[in-house]
Design an enzyme around this catalytic site. Sequence first.
Site, PDB file in Angstrom:
ATOM      1  N   TYR A 240      45.663  41.287 -14.501  1.00 31.65           N
ATOM      2  CA  TYR A 240      45.353  41.658 -15.818  1.00 31.65           C
ATOM      3  C   TYR A 240      45.996  40.433 -16.571  1.00 31.65           C
ATOM      4  O   TYR A 240      47.272  40.013 -16.713  1.00 31.65           O
ATOM      5  CB  TYR A 240      45.744  43.010 -16.547  1.00 31.65           C
ATOM      6  CG  TYR A 240      45.005  43.861 -15.867  1.00 31.65           C
ATOM      7  CD1 TYR A 240      43.996  44.568 -16.685  1.00 31.65           C
ATOM      8  CD2 TYR A 240      45.358  44.614 -14.646  1.00 31.65           C
ATOM      9  CE1 TYR A 240      43.415  45.649 -15.847  1.00 31.65           C
ATOM     10  CE2 TYR A 240      44.778  45.751 -14.185  1.00 31.65           C
ATOM     11  CZ  TYR A 240      43.724  46.358 -14.876  1.00 31.65           C
ATOM     12  OH  TYR A 240      42.937  47.415 -14.418  1.00 31.65           O
ATOM     13  N   HIS A 272      36.413  41.409 -12.913  1.00 35.93           N
ATOM     14  CA  HIS A 272      35.994  42.918 -13.116  1.00 35.93           C
ATOM     15  C   HIS A 272      35.393  43.353 -14.186  1.00 35.93           C
ATOM     16  O   HIS A 272      34.396  44.192 -14.431  1.00 35.93           O
ATOM     17  CB  HIS A 272      37.012  43.581 -12.426  1.00 35.93           C
ATOM     18  CG  HIS A 272      36.611  45.193 -11.998  1.00 35.93           C
ATOM     19  ND1 HIS A 272      36.758  46.294 -12.803  1.00 35.93           N
ATOM     20  CD2 HIS A 272      35.959  45.562 -10.955  1.00 35.93           C
ATOM     21  CE1 HIS A 272      36.511  47.297 -12.531  1.00 35.93           C
ATOM     22  NE2 HIS A 272      36.009  47.115 -10.904  1.00 35.93           N
ATOM     23  N   HIS A 273      36.188  43.630 -15.350  1.00 35.93           N
ATOM     24  CA  HIS A 273      35.976  43.611 -16.805  1.00 35.93           C
ATOM     25  C   HIS A 273      36.832  43.116 -17.527  1.00 35.93           C
ATOM     26  O   HIS A 273      37.998  42.209 -17.470  1.00 35.93           O
ATOM     27  CB  HIS A 273      36.434  45.446 -16.850  1.00 35.93           C
ATOM     28  CG  HIS A 273      37.703  45.766 -16.732  1.00 35.93           C
ATOM     29  ND1 HIS A 273      38.120  46.352 -15.523  1.00 35.93           N
ATOM     30  CD2 HIS A 273      38.597  45.905 -17.797  1.00 35.93           C
ATOM     31  CE1 HIS A 273      39.421  46.767 -15.957  1.00 35.93           C
ATOM     32  NE2 HIS A 273      39.758  46.226 -16.976  1.00 35.93           N
ATOM     33  N   HIS A 343      40.390  41.144 -16.384  1.00 32.46           N
ATOM     34  CA  HIS A 343      40.795  42.047 -15.216  1.00 32.46           C
ATOM     35  C   HIS A 343      40.315  41.135 -14.185  1.00 32.46           C
ATOM     36  O   HIS A 343      39.069  41.278 -13.818  1.00 32.46           O
ATOM     37  CB  HIS A 343      40.466  43.348 -15.168  1.00 32.46           C
ATOM     38  CG  HIS A 343      40.877  44.221 -13.749  1.00 32.46           C
ATOM     39  ND1 HIS A 343      39.988  45.211 -13.282  1.00 32.46           N
ATOM     40  CD2 HIS A 343      41.472  43.727 -12.869  1.00 32.46           C
ATOM     41  CE1 HIS A 343      40.515  45.433 -12.137  1.00 32.46           C
ATOM     42  NE2 HIS A 343      41.327  44.555 -11.747  1.00 32.46           N
ATOM     43  N   HIS A 422      38.036  56.821 -21.689  1.00 29.15           N
ATOM     44  CA  HIS A 422      39.454  56.526 -21.103  1.00 29.15           C
ATOM     45  C   HIS A 422      40.540  57.384 -20.661  1.00 29.15           C
ATOM     46  O   HIS A 422      40.689  58.274 -21.015  1.00 29.15           O
ATOM     47  CB  HIS A 422      40.199  55.459 -22.147  1.00 29.15           C
ATOM     48  CG  HIS A 422      41.637  54.827 -21.617  1.00 29.15           C
ATOM     49  ND1 HIS A 422      41.385  53.728 -20.837  1.00 29.15           N
ATOM     50  CD2 HIS A 422      42.548  55.086 -21.976  1.00 29.15           C
ATOM     51  CE1 HIS A 422      42.640  53.528 -20.558  1.00 29.15           C
ATOM     52  NE2 HIS A 422      43.495  54.206 -21.044  1.00 29.15           N
ATOM     53  N   HIS A 424      43.980  57.339 -17.462  1.00 32.41           N
ATOM     54  CA  HIS A 424      44.693  56.465 -16.144  1.00 32.41           C
ATOM     55  C   HIS A 424      44.199  57.148 -14.847  1.00 32.41           C
ATOM     56  O   HIS A 424      43.217  57.615 -14.720  1.00 32.41           O
ATOM     57  CB  HIS A 424      46.021  56.499 -16.320  1.00 32.41           C
ATOM     58  CG  HIS A 424      46.449  55.768 -17.572  1.00 32.41           C
ATOM     59  ND1 HIS A 424      47.665  55.797 -18.255  1.00 32.41           N
ATOM     60  CD2 HIS A 424      45.729  55.036 -18.441  1.00 32.41           C
ATOM     61  CE1 HIS A 424      47.581  54.923 -19.223  1.00 32.41           C
ATOM     62  NE2 HIS A 424      46.348  54.488 -19.730  1.00 32.41           N
ATOM     63  N   MET A 497      46.224  59.612 -20.041  1.00 33.37           N
ATOM     64  CA  MET A 497      45.492  59.710 -21.330  1.00 33.37           C
ATOM     65  C   MET A 497      44.228  60.411 -21.092  1.00 33.37           C
ATOM     66  O   MET A 497      43.687  60.664 -20.116  1.00 33.37           O
ATOM     67  CB  MET A 497      45.044  58.215 -21.738  1.00 33.37           C
ATOM     68  CG  MET A 497      46.535  57.409 -22.116  1.00 33.37           C
ATOM     69  SD  MET A 497      46.102  55.707 -22.640  1.00 33.37           S
ATOM     70  CE  MET A 497      47.763  55.041 -23.289  1.00 33.37           C
TER      71      MET A 497
END
Length: 614
Positions: A240, A272-273, A343, A422, A424, A497
């Site tokens: 990241y 990736h993002h 990422h 979102h 985890h 989260m």
Amino acid sequence: MRILNKHLRLQDITIMYFTALAALMVILVASYQAPNNAVEVSSLKPNLSNALPPLPMPFRVPLDPRGQLQLAWNISYANQEIYMELKVADLRHGVVLGMSDRGEFTNADLVVLWDSGNKSYFGDAWSDSEGRISLDSQQDYELIEAKQTAKGFYLLFKRPFSTCDPRDYLIEEGTVHIIYGLLDQPLTSLEQLNLSRIHTGVQRVLMLRPDTPPPTLPPDVQTLDVVAPNVIIPSQETTYWCFIHRLPENMPKNHIVMYESVITSGNEAIVHHIEVFECSPDVREVPDYSGSCDDKMKPGKLNFCRHVLAAWAMGAEAFYYPPDAGLPMGGPGSSRYLRLEVHYHNPLIISGRSDSSGIRLHYTPSLRRYDAGIMELGLVYTPIMAVPPKQHTFYLSGYCTSKCTQTALPPGGIHIFASQLHTHLAGRGVRTVLVRGGKELEIVQEDQHFSTHYQTIRVLRKIVNVLAGDVLITKCTYNTEDRSQPTVGGFGIMEEMCVNYIHYYPRTQLELCKSHVDPRYLQKYFNFINRFHGNDQCVCGEVSVTEQYSQLQWDAFSGDVLDSLYNTAPISMHCNQSSARLFPGDWEKQPLPVVTSILEKPRYPCEGAPLPTS
């Protein structure tokens, strides 16, 4: 015992020999006949006389890290069908494409192209819980075209969203886990295929997309590239990368009306993002930084850059704002600083590759009628909410109550046009629903195949109008079967989260509408469970909540009681303004919203499956 009778004639022996030989030939020929239900691909060369008119494929994604496989697709909501085009740069003996719940190669819905050494076949197949592959008795993938070109081998085929076949994957809203594999040797039968012995991989996509045409951009639109500064991608699987971008000083207020990815050529399968965050306006100076987001020596002020402006994931197309709204950038009360986060997924450990990927913001000084805003729904980031260990399925819900929306929303309400879900690593599903008058009225966003490895802003198929007094409930599904300790809420990747960042207009002062269970009732839970398990020396209140969760004796009863607590106990509401202060009012010990009617989704006639509509 004598096998041959001495009186047998040579003629008899000759007849027996040729009979046995004929039987053997029948067996051999049968073994190479076209498998039942499979389609024989007559030729790998293009047949120009039967060429189809080109079918537009607006959505596409590379499947493997080298970019050797690419999947493109189109959607027909009228026919409830999806058209897929698979390109293989270097086809040897076949290819496997499939879908499964979370990217597993067991219990997967597959389509396979393979050759037996002299002929090629195409068929709908499936794998069982042991990974054994069989042709499906119901062939639901229809081969349209197979051709070899200078750029690679192309397969064009289609299938319905729902096939009414229990072995097939139901294509619905949300993340789809695509699995793939390349065959490196012929197969005399499909049952010989062992997915564990070939090159395989997983890719995630949003298969179903809105089919509305994008709005026209204004003539005075300008662009701003927020990109990585020629980064050398680290030679490790996951990175990241963070970079601080400064906006021009004294930049006037503009409206972002569209954004898109800018991917360095050759890195399409590695990037990736990407996300762009606005830093808090209260932080006057954010130091320059370009490095790992996980570096413990990075500037602490990067942690104040959390307000999402843009998010892109592999396979996502450009994001357009509605014609009447734009996201403010610049002007009074905004920050000069943006944090770019890229990422890189580099499983082949490629070294020395430079990258300048990022996001291109399209903005206009001609302000639109409404400012767009971003609001957080779900659970507060706190260890007060937790998931017990060894859970196959556990639910947590966060509430935006009628009291908060009545206090903070304008009379005409707000209009939600997109959202970003979102969680985890333990997250498996997210669902936000609109409740009015105690009845579930509309699903805002849902993804029951959610993956934390694939998070992007998703445009809603239909704009959702939320009125003052409405309730928004965000429910997350978790799996902790691989964990021996409870998973508490928090910012760490091994914490959890439950969030939905909704994008809406007109912008209000309500920036966060989230909840958690009342802490006093949680302490009652700790007291009760400890006494139930014979521990009369409870240290409740003397140590942190995280420590109290970890000290509990976890069994089915402890988990069931915690689930009951979360679904009955009062909540603490965080009804926060953009200044991070609560709106005036009493927000502690609030009752849970009452839901008397659960929304039923439309169903496919054949099997009661959800029916997507355009």
